[in-house]
Design a protein around this motif. Structure first.
Motif, PDB file in Angstrom:
ATOM      1  N   ILE A   1       0.834  -1.201   0.000  1.00 10.30           N
ATOM      2  CA  ILE A   1       0.000   0.000   0.000  1.00 10.30           C
ATOM      3  C   ILE A   1       0.872   1.255   0.000  1.00 10.30           C
ATOM      4  CG2 ILE A   1      -1.956  -1.161   1.109  1.00 10.30           C
ATOM      5  CD1 ILE A   1      -1.241   0.334   3.688  1.00 10.30           C
ATOM      6  N   GLY A   2       2.043   1.180   0.643  1.00  9.08           N
ATOM      7  CA  GLY A   2       2.967   2.311   0.605  1.00  9.08           C
ATOM      8  C   GLY A   2       3.437   2.602  -0.806  1.00  9.08           C
ATOM      9  N   GLU A   3       3.775   1.556  -1.544  1.00  8.04           N
ATOM     10  CA  GLU A   3       4.232   1.726  -2.925  1.00  8.04           C
ATOM     11  C   GLU A   3       3.115   2.255  -3.817  1.00  8.04           C
ATOM     12  OE1 GLU A   3       5.691  -2.190  -3.717  1.00  8.04           O
ATOM     13  OE2 GLU A   3       7.750  -1.703  -3.100  1.00  8.04           O
ATOM     14  N   LYS A   4       1.902   1.766  -3.594  1.00  6.97           N
ATOM     15  CA  LYS A   4       0.771   2.249  -4.388  1.00  6.97           C
ATOM     16  C   LYS A   4       0.491   3.723  -4.099  1.00  6.97           C
ATOM     17  CE  LYS A   4      -2.285  -1.065  -3.414  1.00  6.97           C
ATOM     18  NZ  LYS A   4      -3.537  -1.884  -3.539  1.00  6.97           N
ATOM     19  N   PHE A   5       0.678   4.114  -2.835  1.00  6.15           N
ATOM     20  CA  PHE A   5       0.478   5.516  -2.472  1.00  6.15           C
ATOM     21  C   PHE A   5       1.504   6.399  -3.175  1.00  6.15           C
ATOM     22  CE2 PHE A   5       1.119   9.265   0.186  1.00  6.15           C
ATOM     23  CZ  PHE A   5      -0.188   9.678   0.413  1.00  6.15           C
ATOM     24  N   VAL A   6       2.762   5.975  -3.178  1.00  3.41           N
ATOM     25  CA  VAL A   6       3.825   6.744  -3.837  1.00  3.41           C
ATOM     26  C   VAL A   6       3.514   6.921  -5.322  1.00  3.41           C
ATOM     27  CG1 VAL A   6       6.255   6.712  -4.536  1.00  3.41           C
ATOM     28  CG2 VAL A   6       5.632   6.114  -2.188  1.00  3.41           C
ATOM     29  N   LYS A   7       3.131   5.839  -5.991  1.00  6.36           N
ATOM     30  CA  LYS A   7       2.850   5.901  -7.428  1.00  6.36           C
ATOM     31  C   LYS A   7       1.651   6.797  -7.730  1.00  6.36           C
ATOM     32  CE  LYS A   7       4.853   1.377  -8.522  1.00  6.36           C
ATOM     33  NZ  LYS A   7       4.563  -0.028  -8.948  1.00  6.36           N
ATOM     34  N   ALA A   8       0.634   6.735  -6.873  1.00  2.56           N
ATOM     35  CA  ALA A   8      -0.552   7.565  -7.086  1.00  2.56           C
ATOM     36  C   ALA A   8      -0.221   9.049  -6.952  1.00  2.56           C
ATOM     37  CB  ALA A   8      -1.650   7.175  -6.098  1.00  2.56           C
ATOM     38  N   THR A   9       0.605   9.399  -5.970  1.00  2.00           N
ATOM     39  CA  THR A   9       0.962  10.812  -5.795  1.00  2.00           C
ATOM     40  C   THR A   9       1.815  11.315  -6.955  1.00  2.00           C
ATOM     41  OG1 THR A   9       2.931  10.299  -4.451  1.00  2.00           O
ATOM     42  CG2 THR A   9       0.848  10.654  -3.283  1.00  2.00           C
ATOM     43  N   GLU A  10       2.638  10.441  -7.515  1.00  2.00           N
ATOM     44  CA  GLU A  10       3.452  10.840  -8.667  1.00  2.00           C
ATOM     45  C   GLU A  10       2.573  11.231  -9.852  1.00  2.00           C
ATOM     46  OE1 GLU A  10       5.932   7.461  -9.294  1.00  2.00           O
ATOM     47  OE2 GLU A  10       7.454   8.085  -7.831  1.00  2.00           O
ATOM     48  N   LYS A  11       1.437  10.580  -9.977  1.00  2.00           N
ATOM     49  CA  LYS A  11       0.520  10.877 -11.075  1.00  2.00           C
ATOM     50  C   LYS A  11      -0.357  12.092 -10.780  1.00  2.00           C
ATOM     51  CE  LYS A  11       0.213   6.008 -12.488  1.00  2.00           C
ATOM     52  NZ  LYS A  11      -0.673   4.814 -12.582  1.00  2.00           N
TER      53      LYS A  11
END
Length: 378
Positions: free
Chosen positions: A290-300
């Protein structure tokens, strides 16, 4: 800086002693200062007159003791936005680390993004996403990331399970008055009581967040995303201590009943501190996911995405088929739990435990050394 347009350019000297780490005197300031000192930086804490002794006296640097090198006095914390105070911070080559109190006391995200010219460690465009009243907000990030969060109820009439209602207090807008309800009728009676007692207003109630109350173990996952190393780290885990619900829960059930007969008690969930906790190793992989998914979502959504510390406050629910992590709050900045260094996770990675304050200072130091400072500040 941080691939965002700002007006003031910090020095490009590759010596940590040429820089000062600055922070508002509240929340996690001591954690930040201790970490900065350990990595060779000077420290400065902005303090309000009348609430300065923690930083100006008790933890002031004296030879090998203390971690606050200098204090900067303001009448009100929000005054740090004023040009005369920014001029002082610029003269000291400051890098500013934001935390929740900075957001709350300035209380103006437009000013933080457009008028505060001191380089901020992290993505300052993300700070406003913490506010559920903003659009977009943290829910949008969680949806984009496909991270589970509690069901929201737009209308109290739709309540059909236990919910927690989050509404800003009347006097302390930075604090929220929480109450539980299991039906539209209970929501109405509880909200009317709080309005009558002057705790909340009808207007604030209309903006309240109503979420399903998730039963499970509450854990805050305190992450750090390194721009320098392109790596997600779990620095530590903790849970909150809250008043006065903790005191009530420590009473035997029969004593709780007797207490309620003597006088009506409506539990509050006001934060008083944190406790370091651990989680099962089997939960670490789902947590990192979930941490990795959060990082990727904020990048977008908010380029360049998350930089440095962030926390996902969650509930671990039981199976079957298996335990699950449900996120109920997002902190896209420095978390307020200095005790997380007591958990083992940073030690598993570095060979010794580190605080979030030190991890932030390590990143800034590495960015300076590798000529990447402009990539980690905005």
């Amino acid at each position: 800086m941080g691939r965002l347009n700002i007006k003031y350019k910090i020095s490009n000297i590759r010596n940590t002693k040429a820089y000062t780490i600055a922070v508002i005197g509240s929340h996690s300031a001591l954690d930040i200062c201790r970490g900065a000192k350990e990595e060779g930086f000077k420290t400065l804490v902005i303090v309000e007159k009348g609430r300065d002794k923690t930083y100006a006296k008790y933890f002031k640097t004296r030879a090998s003791l203390g971690c606050v090198d200098e204090v900067l006095y303001v009448d009100k914390f929000k005054d740090i936005i004023l040009p005369k105070f920014q001029k002082i911070l610029k003269s000291k080559n400051c890098i500013f680390i934001p935390h929740r109190s900075f957001e709350v006391y300035v209380n103006d995200y437009n000013a933080i993004e457009n008028d505060f010219e001191i380089p901020i460690f992290g993505n300052k465009k993300l700070l406003r996403f913490e506010e559920r009243a903003e659009n977009p907000n943290q829910y949008n990030i969680l949806e984009k990331a496909n991270i589970k969060y509690p069901k929201k109820f737009k209308d109290p009439k739709d309540i059909n399970t236990i919910v927690i209602v989050k509404v800003n207090e009347k006097e302390r807008k930075y604090e929220r008055a929480f109450f539980l309800a299991h039906s539209p009728e209970q929501h109405q009676s509880e909200s009317e009581r709080l309005i009558k007692e002057g705790v909340i207003t009808k207007k604030d109630l209309s903006d309240a967040i109503i979420e399903e109350f998730i039963l499970g173990v509450q854990v805050n996952f305190n992450f750090f995303y390194s721009i320098v190393d392109h790596r997600l780290e779990l620095v530590g885990t903790d849970t909150r201590r809250q008043t006065d619900i903790e005191g009530i829960l420590k009473l035997p059930v029969d004593q709780q009943s007797e207490l309620f007969k003597i006088r009506p008690i409506y539990p509050q969930y006001e934060e008083a501190g944190h406790i370091a906790v651990t989680v099962l190793e089997s939960m670490l992989e789902p947590a990192f996911e979930i941490g990795e998914k959060f990082v990727k979502a904020t990048e977008k959504m908010v380029k360049p995405g998350v930089i440095g510390p962030f926390a996902l406050q969650a509930v671990i629910t039981p199976g079957p088929p298996k335990k699950e992590i449900i996120v109920f709050d997002v902190s896209p900045r420095m978390p307020g739990s200095p005790g997380i260094f007591a958990t083992p996770y940073s030690g598993y990675l570095y060979g010794h435990s580190i605080s979030m304050g030190r991890r932030a200072a390590m990143e800034i130091k590495a960015a300076i050394k590798n000529n990447k400072l402009e990539q980690i500040v905005t």
